[in-house]
Each structure stands twice: as structure tokens, then as C-alpha cells.
Write an enzyme that holds these catalytic residues in place. Sequence first.
Site, PDB file in Angstrom:
ATOM      1  N   ASP A  87      -6.652  -4.490   0.026  1.00 50.89           N
ATOM      2  CA  ASP A  87      -6.390  -3.082  -0.245  1.00 50.89           C
ATOM      3  C   ASP A  87      -6.747  -2.707  -1.682  1.00 50.89           C
ATOM      4  O   ASP A  87      -5.979  -2.984  -2.613  1.00 50.89           O
ATOM      5  CB  ASP A  87      -4.899  -2.796   0.011  1.00 50.89           C
ATOM      6  CG  ASP A  87      -4.540  -1.367  -0.302  1.00 50.89           C
ATOM      7  OD1 ASP A  87      -3.338  -1.078  -0.480  1.00 50.89           O
ATOM      8  OD2 ASP A  87      -5.459  -0.535  -0.399  1.00 50.89           O
ATOM      9  N   SER A  99     -15.634  13.344  -8.073  1.00 45.54           N
ATOM     10  CA  SER A  99     -16.325  13.551  -6.792  1.00 45.54           C
ATOM     11  C   SER A  99     -16.252  15.035  -6.462  1.00 45.54           C
ATOM     12  O   SER A  99     -15.383  15.477  -5.723  1.00 45.54           O
ATOM     13  CB  SER A  99     -15.664  12.704  -5.696  1.00 45.54           C
ATOM     14  OG  SER A  99     -16.447  12.743  -4.501  1.00 45.54           O
TER      15      SER A  99
HETATM   16  O1  LIG Z   1      -1.747   3.508  -0.199  1.00 45.88           O
HETATM   17  C1  LIG Z   1      -2.905   3.665  -0.428  1.00 45.88           C
HETATM   18  N1  LIG Z   1      -3.849   2.783  -0.006  1.00 45.88           N
HETATM   19  N2  LIG Z   1      -3.484   1.609   0.617  1.00 45.88           N
HETATM   20  C2  LIG Z   1      -2.762   1.576   1.756  1.00 45.88           C
HETATM   21  N3  LIG Z   1      -2.488   2.597   2.514  1.00 45.88           N
HETATM   22  C3  LIG Z   1      -1.674   2.190   3.647  1.00 45.88           C
HETATM   23  C4  LIG Z   1      -1.389   0.726   3.491  1.00 45.88           C
HETATM   24  C5  LIG Z   1      -2.180   0.290   2.321  1.00 45.88           C
HETATM   25  C6  LIG Z   1      -3.415   4.813  -1.223  1.00 45.88           C
HETATM   26  C7  LIG Z   1      -3.750   5.975  -0.568  1.00 45.88           C
HETATM   27  C8  LIG Z   1      -4.131   7.066  -1.316  1.00 45.88           C
HETATM   28  C9  LIG Z   1      -4.220   6.988  -2.683  1.00 45.88           C
HETATM   29 BR1  LIG Z   1      -4.731   8.519  -3.704  1.00 45.88          BR
HETATM   30  C10 LIG Z   1      -3.917   5.812  -3.317  1.00 45.88           C
HETATM   31  C11 LIG Z   1      -3.510   4.720  -2.584  1.00 45.88           C
END
Ligand SMILES: O=C(NNC1=NCCC1)c1ccc(Br)cc1
Length: 322
Positions: A31, A194
Site C-alpha cells: 500500500d 494533477s
Molecule cells: O488509505 C489509503 N490508501 N490505502 C488503503 N486504503 C484502504 C486500505 C489501504 C488512502 C486513500 C486516500 C488517500 Br488521499 C490517502 C491514503
Amino acid sequence: QDSSATAVPYQGAEYLVSTTVGGQKLNLDFDTGSADLWVFSSSLSTASKQGHNVYTASKSSTYKSLSGYTWSIQYADGSGASGTVGTDTVTIGGTTVKNQAVELATKVSSSFVSDGSDGLVGLSFSNINTVQPVQQKTFFDNAKSSLASPLFAAYLPLNANGAYDFGYLDTTKYSGTPVYAAVSSAGGFWEFPSTSYKVGSTVHSTSSSVTGIADTGTTLILMTDAVVSAYYAQVSGAKNTADGYTFPCSATLPSLSFRIGSTSYATIPGKLLNFQVYSGSTCYGSLQSVGGGSQHIYGDVFFNAYYGIFDASQPRFGFAAI
Ligand SMILES: O=C(NNC1=NCCC1)c1ccc(Br)cc1
């Protein structure tokens, strides 16, 4: 210690990488949108452990507990987990980090119980790691010094095995020359301006403060409401339902392009913008609203079209068509 680790697609929603923690094999979700390495642990409730491999600290000869350390994380999709902390030897592909902070989950939200992963490997910047009282470093931060170049790349083709390459670019996985955008790591993400996008061939611009983040932990492409409404206005029969945008599966979807920094446009073909059947002859879009805020989230669907390069040397984010 450059290496490549295979990423296996799971139910079209994520890619899992076999990772060894203290000699125990777990299938983890990489991630780039978070900075905690956490695993399902033997301390979870029996119900939460259903269907998962778990890490048992007492079975690892190299585990060391960090007494009094805790962690707790909430993800943007509402999921979350929390628990205790130790260190152990973590090996991904052929890259090994000794004394990596391993966060043992004693609680996980329901979406993780029903999910295929046995935990997450956070690959964003360590300044958003949640461990207290002393913040910990990501696997990549710890591994960087052992790599030929301080970078990793994500290769996530649709419905096929992909890979995470550490320390080098695998030129057999992409075509052409990668283009790069400068990254601002202050918010902890691989984040870049962006502000321009195209629906088919029609160019649109957004306010100058709009940024994007490269997030392998998010499945779809989530963009601001201005972009999403402009896109689905071009799709006959598109509806914005309580679950998000749907459209007739027979619809011909326009491509969606967006600039990453001031680079050329990244183009997601219409074919990749039909995520899955929603119900009957209604399909669900790969492009959905990010809700509020001014950050676009470029998730796995982006990586279905592009080799993503996370280069800590400046830092910068690069991409090249796969
Ligand atoms: O949580 C985020 N990414 N990872 C995961 N999502 C669900 C499980 C792991 C995430 C989403 C949007 C932003 Br802006 C920053 C981070």
C-alpha cells in the site's frame, strides 16, 4: 539486495505479495498510500482470524517485542486496525530487512476479515507511520540503503500476476521511456500536482491546488466531483447511485487522461474504466468520486495501464505504459 516479488491479483480488488515475517509466510497487500507494516496476529479473536494466515510472535526466534508500543490506523475507505509492536526479519522477494517494525493486529475492521490479505505493507513516507511513542520506518525506508537505486516499482497488469521491483527498473515490464513528476512528501504520500485532464479528447483543467496520489492500496481511480461528473456526462445511461456511478454494460466508455505533474497525459482506456458487473446488465465504473477534498487517488486501475516508479532520490514518481 535488488529483487522482484510477484503480486497475485485477488478478486479484482487487490494484489497480494507473499512475504516472510520471522520465517512465517503471509500474503500482504502493498500500500503506497500508508506507512504501517501490520499483520494478522495470533492475538486476534477466533472470528477475525477466519480465512487468514496469522503471525505468531512466540514462534519466531528473531522476534523482539517493543514494550508499551502501540499502533492504530484508519484508512480513507473507513477500514482500520490496531494493536501492538515488535521487530522481526522481513523478506520480500530477495530483499531482507532485519529489525523491521512489525505491527501485530489485535483488532481489525470487518472489511479486513472478509478481505484476502493477511495484512499490509505500507510503502508511503514514514512520517505518517502511526506507531507510538516512537514512529517507525517503512520496509522500503529500511531497505533503501541496500538497493542499487533508492526506488521501487509497481507492475500490476489486469487479471494477471504482476510484481513489485525493488532497487531497479525492469525494462521488460514497460514500453517507451518513463516520465517523472516531482513528489511532495510532506503529507506522507507519493503526491504531485494533477490539474489537467481529458475526457476522450476534450481537455479540462481543475483548480491549481488539486493534486494526485499514487496509491496501490486503493482499488479504483477516485477523482474530484468536477472530473467525475464531466466524465459520466459522456456515458449514456450513467447514473450516480448510492453505491457510486453505474452505467449500461453495453455503453462505450470514453478514455480518461490526466496529467501527473507537468508530464504528458496518462491515459486510462475505456475498457479499463468498466470495473465490474454491478447487477444484471448494469456495470460499475472504475472511476468514482473521491468525496470531498482536492486529492485525486490513482489506485490499482492506473497501474493496470502503467508501470509506476516510486523513486525516493528526489523524490519523484514516474510512469511508463505497460
Ligand atoms: O488509505 C489509503 N490508501 N490505502 C488503503 N486504503 C484502504 C486500505 C489501504 C488512502 C486513500 C486516500 C488517500 Br488521499 C490517502 C491514503
